[in-house]
Motif scaffolding. Sequence first.
Motif, mmCIF file in Angstrom:
data_model
loop_
_atom_site.group_PDB
_atom_site.id
_atom_site.type_symbol
_atom_site.label_atom_id
_atom_site.label_comp_id
_atom_site.label_asym_id
_atom_site.label_seq_id
_atom_site.Cartn_x
_atom_site.Cartn_y
_atom_site.Cartn_z
ATOM 1 N N LEU A 88 -9.132 3.514 -1.555
ATOM 2 C CA LEU A 88 -8.282 4.303 -0.979
ATOM 3 C C LEU A 88 -6.969 3.771 -0.952
ATOM 4 O O LEU A 88 -5.774 4.678 -1.211
ATOM 5 C CB LEU A 88 -8.698 4.740 0.451
ATOM 6 C CG LEU A 88 -10.047 5.268 0.862
ATOM 7 C CD1 LEU A 88 -10.407 5.347 2.270
ATOM 8 C CD2 LEU A 88 -10.513 6.368 0.065
ATOM 9 N N ALA A 89 -6.549 2.631 -0.923
ATOM 10 C CA ALA A 89 -5.203 2.097 -0.830
ATOM 11 C C ALA A 89 -5.163 0.592 -1.124
ATOM 12 O O ALA A 89 -6.361 -0.121 -0.666
ATOM 13 C CB ALA A 89 -4.443 2.145 0.330
ATOM 14 N N ALA A 119 -14.947 3.118 -3.478
ATOM 15 C CA ALA A 119 -13.766 4.058 -3.810
ATOM 16 C C ALA A 119 -12.454 3.509 -3.025
ATOM 17 O O ALA A 119 -12.480 3.457 -1.863
ATOM 18 C CB ALA A 119 -13.903 5.459 -3.038
ATOM 19 N N TYR A 138 -16.517 2.158 5.886
ATOM 20 C CA TYR A 138 -15.006 2.083 5.718
ATOM 21 C C TYR A 138 -14.827 0.784 5.726
ATOM 22 O O TYR A 138 -15.084 0.120 6.873
ATOM 23 C CB TYR A 138 -14.463 3.047 6.642
ATOM 24 C CG TYR A 138 -13.072 2.878 6.969
ATOM 25 C CD1 TYR A 138 -12.210 3.771 5.897
ATOM 26 C CD2 TYR A 138 -12.166 2.341 7.716
ATOM 27 C CE1 TYR A 138 -11.025 4.001 6.000
ATOM 28 C CE2 TYR A 138 -10.799 2.290 7.544
ATOM 29 C CZ TYR A 138 -10.070 3.179 6.813
ATOM 30 O OH TYR A 138 -8.877 3.062 6.748
ATOM 31 N N SER A 155 -11.021 12.729 0.767
ATOM 32 C CA SER A 155 -11.532 11.333 0.083
ATOM 33 C C SER A 155 -12.421 11.395 -1.093
ATOM 34 O O SER A 155 -12.719 10.579 -1.920
ATOM 35 C CB SER A 155 -12.646 10.605 1.214
ATOM 36 O OG SER A 155 -13.850 11.445 1.664
ATOM 37 N N LYS A 191 0.715 -1.080 0.110
ATOM 38 C CA LYS A 191 -0.179 -0.022 -0.087
ATOM 39 C C LYS A 191 0.810 1.384 0.077
ATOM 40 O O LYS A 191 1.780 1.182 0.781
ATOM 41 C CB LYS A 191 -0.875 -0.020 1.231
ATOM 42 C CG LYS A 191 -2.006 -0.946 1.190
ATOM 43 C CD LYS A 191 -2.815 -0.775 2.483
ATOM 44 C CE LYS A 191 -4.029 -1.739 2.253
ATOM 45 N NZ LYS A 191 -4.802 -1.524 3.594
ATOM 46 N N SER A 216 -11.327 13.082 -3.580
ATOM 47 C CA SER A 216 -10.515 13.080 -4.594
ATOM 48 C C SER A 216 -10.360 11.557 -5.332
ATOM 49 O O SER A 216 -9.763 11.268 -6.284
ATOM 50 C CB SER A 216 -9.030 13.311 -4.256
ATOM 51 O OG SER A 216 -8.466 12.314 -3.356
ATOM 52 N N VAL A 217 -10.995 10.515 -4.403
ATOM 53 C CA VAL A 217 -10.968 9.187 -5.017
ATOM 54 C C VAL A 217 -12.517 8.871 -5.817
ATOM 55 O O VAL A 217 -13.453 8.987 -4.936
ATOM 56 C CB VAL A 217 -10.918 8.334 -3.769
ATOM 57 C CG1 VAL A 217 -10.703 6.757 -4.425
ATOM 58 C CG2 VAL A 217 -9.363 8.463 -3.415
ATOM 59 N N THR A 241 -5.451 13.163 2.566
ATOM 60 C CA THR A 241 -6.022 13.494 1.397
ATOM 61 C C THR A 241 -7.528 13.313 1.367
ATOM 62 O O THR A 241 -8.128 12.810 2.275
ATOM 63 C CB THR A 241 -5.628 12.252 0.369
ATOM 64 O OG1 THR A 241 -4.205 12.375 0.433
ATOM 65 C CG2 THR A 241 -5.978 12.721 -0.848
ATOM 66 N N THR A 264 -8.255 -1.136 1.447
ATOM 67 C CA THR A 264 -8.868 -0.214 2.215
ATOM 68 C C THR A 264 -9.716 0.510 1.257
ATOM 69 O O THR A 264 -9.349 1.226 0.239
ATOM 70 C CB THR A 264 -7.824 0.814 2.893
ATOM 71 O OG1 THR A 264 -6.831 0.162 3.604
ATOM 72 C CG2 THR A 264 -8.550 1.988 3.775
ATOM 73 N N ARG A 265 -11.136 0.828 1.478
ATOM 74 C CA ARG A 265 -11.802 1.407 0.770
ATOM 75 C C ARG A 265 -13.098 1.897 1.525
ATOM 76 O O ARG A 265 -13.415 1.545 2.454
ATOM 77 C CB ARG A 265 -12.513 0.288 -0.316
ATOM 78 C CG ARG A 265 -13.188 -0.867 0.143
ATOM 79 C CD ARG A 265 -14.022 -1.709 -0.997
ATOM 80 N NE ARG A 265 -14.782 -2.662 -0.299
ATOM 81 C CZ ARG A 265 -15.734 -3.588 -0.900
ATOM 82 N NH1 ARG A 265 -15.661 -3.534 -2.246
ATOM 83 N NH2 ARG A 265 -16.397 -4.254 -0.523
ATOM 84 N N VAL A 266 -13.876 2.832 0.803
ATOM 85 C CA VAL A 266 -15.173 3.355 1.337
ATOM 86 C C VAL A 266 -16.232 2.566 0.321
ATOM 87 O O VAL A 266 -16.141 2.588 -0.899
ATOM 88 C CB VAL A 266 -15.271 4.959 1.089
ATOM 89 C CG1 VAL A 266 -16.828 5.132 1.210
ATOM 90 C CG2 VAL A 266 -14.310 5.312 2.010
#
Length: 117
Positions: free
Chosen positions: A31-32, A29, A108, A11, A3, A13-14, A9, A41-43
Amino acid sequence: MAKPEIEFTASSSVAFTPCKPHIDGLMEAILARDDTNNSVTRVLKFEPGTDTSPLGVLKHEFWEEVFIFEGSLADQRLNRTFKAGDWAVRPPGMEHGPWISEHGAKLYEVRSYQKRE
């Protein structure tokens, strides 16, 4: 690649993209991501009315940690509704879902691959 290192940053932006397998109204989304082992790692976003019943009960080979930070989900198997502030830790092989989100939800989520003792 492991990762990436990312300082704070927005969120927003993703971009959200459809999940795989596809379910109408279910978006993610990322994130990593660690491409060496698929840790993510995501939303996760459920639009109002999203129903994951076509996927049935889920089971997977990774650890999953989930925190609902907006909205709610109704678990069809457990006949319970979980709301913002609720969380879960699921080891590999744990059954969960399917869900319906009447009003929408955002979660999350961290997925990781670890040896089970």
